[in-house]
Design a protein around this motif. Structure first.
Motif, PDB file in Angstrom:
ATOM      1  N   UNK A 163      20.760  54.702  65.267  1.00 50.60           N
ATOM      2  CA  UNK A 163      22.150  54.588  65.712  1.00 50.60           C
ATOM      3  C   UNK A 163      22.251  55.367  67.018  1.00 50.60           C
ATOM      4  N   UNK A 164      22.877  54.775  68.020  1.00 46.59           N
ATOM      5  CA  UNK A 164      23.081  55.453  69.303  1.00 46.59           C
ATOM      6  C   UNK A 164      24.552  55.311  69.706  1.00 46.59           C
ATOM      7  N   UNK A 165      25.086  56.338  70.333  1.00 48.03           N
ATOM      8  CA  UNK A 165      26.481  56.351  70.775  1.00 48.03           C
ATOM      9  C   UNK A 165      26.561  55.986  72.259  1.00 48.03           C
ATOM     10  N   UNK A 166      27.623  55.252  72.624  1.00 49.53           N
ATOM     11  CA  UNK A 166      27.916  54.916  74.015  1.00 49.53           C
ATOM     12  C   UNK A 166      29.347  55.360  74.321  1.00 49.53           C
ATOM     13  N   UNK A 167      29.851  55.049  75.515  1.00 50.00           N
ATOM     14  CA  UNK A 167      31.123  55.613  75.967  1.00 50.00           C
ATOM     15  C   UNK A 167      32.383  54.897  75.497  1.00 50.00           C
ATOM     16  N   UNK A 168      32.258  53.719  74.900  1.00 50.40           N
ATOM     17  CA  UNK A 168      33.452  52.964  74.503  1.00 50.40           C
ATOM     18  C   UNK A 168      33.036  51.868  73.508  1.00 50.40           C
ATOM     19  N   UNK A 169      34.011  51.202  72.893  1.00 47.24           N
ATOM     20  CA  UNK A 169      33.698  50.139  71.938  1.00 47.24           C
ATOM     21  C   UNK A 169      32.839  49.030  72.546  1.00 47.24           C
ATOM     22  N   UNK A 170      31.976  48.484  71.693  1.00 52.32           N
ATOM     23  CA  UNK A 170      31.158  47.314  72.035  1.00 52.32           C
ATOM     24  C   UNK A 170      31.729  46.159  71.231  1.00 52.32           C
ATOM     25  N   UNK A 171      32.312  45.191  71.913  1.00 50.82           N
ATOM     26  CA  UNK A 171      33.005  44.115  71.225  1.00 50.82           C
ATOM     27  C   UNK A 171      32.215  42.818  71.164  1.00 50.82           C
ATOM     28  N   UNK A 172      31.093  42.758  71.879  1.00 49.38           N
ATOM     29  CA  UNK A 172      30.289  41.532  71.899  1.00 49.38           C
ATOM     30  C   UNK A 172      28.855  41.822  71.476  1.00 49.38           C
ATOM     31  N   UNK A 173      28.158  40.768  71.108  1.00 47.97           N
ATOM     32  CA  UNK A 173      26.764  40.862  70.686  1.00 47.97           C
ATOM     33  C   UNK A 173      25.904  41.409  71.821  1.00 47.97           C
ATOM     34  N   UNK A 174      24.979  42.324  71.530  1.00 46.38           N
ATOM     35  CA  UNK A 174      24.041  42.768  72.569  1.00 46.38           C
ATOM     36  C   UNK A 174      23.247  41.577  73.114  1.00 46.38           C
ATOM     37  N   UNK A 175      22.751  41.724  74.328  1.00 44.51           N
ATOM     38  CA  UNK A 175      21.918  40.691  74.938  1.00 44.51           C
ATOM     39  C   UNK A 175      20.482  41.192  74.978  1.00 44.51           C
ATOM     40  N   UNK A 176      19.545  40.254  74.910  1.00 44.52           N
ATOM     41  CA  UNK A 176      18.126  40.597  74.962  1.00 44.52           C
ATOM     42  C   UNK A 176      17.488  39.895  76.147  1.00 44.52           C
ATOM     43  N   UNK A 177      16.701  40.665  76.908  1.00 42.77           N
ATOM     44  CA  UNK A 177      15.896  40.103  77.987  1.00 42.77           C
ATOM     45  C   UNK A 177      14.494  40.662  77.796  1.00 42.77           C
ATOM     46  N   UNK A 178      13.553  39.789  77.498  1.00 46.02           N
ATOM     47  CA  UNK A 178      12.193  40.192  77.124  1.00 46.02           C
ATOM     48  C   UNK A 178      12.308  41.111  75.911  1.00 46.02           C
ATOM     49  N   UNK A 179      11.795  42.341  75.984  1.00 48.26           N
ATOM     50  CA  UNK A 179      11.862  43.236  74.823  1.00 48.26           C
ATOM     51  C   UNK A 179      12.939  44.312  74.975  1.00 48.26           C
ATOM     52  N   UNK A 180      13.843  44.135  75.929  1.00 46.77           N
ATOM     53  CA  UNK A 180      14.871  45.129  76.220  1.00 46.77           C
ATOM     54  C   UNK A 180      16.247  44.607  75.833  1.00 46.77           C
ATOM     55  N   UNK A 181      17.078  45.500  75.285  1.00 38.89           N
ATOM     56  CA  UNK A 181      18.451  45.164  74.917  1.00 38.89           C
ATOM     57  C   UNK A 181      19.418  45.671  75.980  1.00 38.89           C
ATOM     58  N   UNK A 182      20.534  44.965  76.111  1.00 37.42           N
ATOM     59  CA  UNK A 182      21.600  45.380  77.011  1.00 37.42           C
ATOM     60  C   UNK A 182      22.923  45.253  76.261  1.00 37.42           C
TER      61      UNK A 182
END
Length: 179
Positions: free
Chosen positions: A67-86
């Protein structure tokens, strides 16, 4: 959630159901309100929460990988490019999550406008739509490639085509862009 199983996510619980008989095989507390789809990623499932977290769970037993924290709500599905998430947060931060058992989360850019559309990836670029009606193409390091304005807000992800993109504006207007 694995072969013969289905994941059901509610605001307070996660359920793994058997497709054979519909019975609940596993139940776990939800990491927070997940308002988007879970992304299959390296044998796990990953999602963002309205509680400003990105989480990875094992689909077989619903236990957390991380589990990792970020600065604000994430309302959409993460995106994947190769082996990296955004992931993009509601306040306009774009984060990169590198792969591994203890992934590092790094903010690439603070965009200064609310991200209102899911991240779309195509041709090695990230496409983001915002409340201001602007679509931005970014490199994987967060630097901007181009931007264009359509009717606000942009709430739908771009649709990659073989020769360009289709964007949907805030009042349902369609925009076709060719390379």
């Amino acid at each position: 959630a694995g072969a013969g199983a289905l994941l059901v996510s509610t605001t307070d619980s996660l359920f793994r159901l058997s497709l054979a008989d519909g019975k609940i095989t596993h139940r776990a507390n939800s990491p927070g309100a997940v308002l988007s789809s879970w992304l299959p990623y390296n044998g796990a499932l990953v999602a963002g929460t309205a509680d400003s977290q990105i989480v990875s769970i094992r689909p077989t037993d619903l236990r957390y990988n991380w589990i990792r924290r970020v600065d604000a709500p994430i309302l959409d599905t993460p995106a994947q490019m190769a082996d990296t998430l955004f992931v993009a947060t509601r306040v306009g931060s774009l984060y990169r999550i590198d792969p591994g058992p203890d992934p590092k989360v790094a903010r690439l850019v603070q965009l200064g406008w609310p991200v209102t559309a899911p991240i779309t990836t195509a041709d090695g670029q990230l496409f983001l739509g915002g409340a201001d009606g602007t679509i931005r193409a970014l490199r994987s390091d967060g630097s901007e490639v181009w931007r264009l304005r359509i009717w606000r807000p942009v709430e739908m992800g771009l649709i990659p085509m073989a020769d360009g993109l289709v964007a949907i504006g805030g009042n349902g207007d369609l925009h076709r862009y060719r390379r």
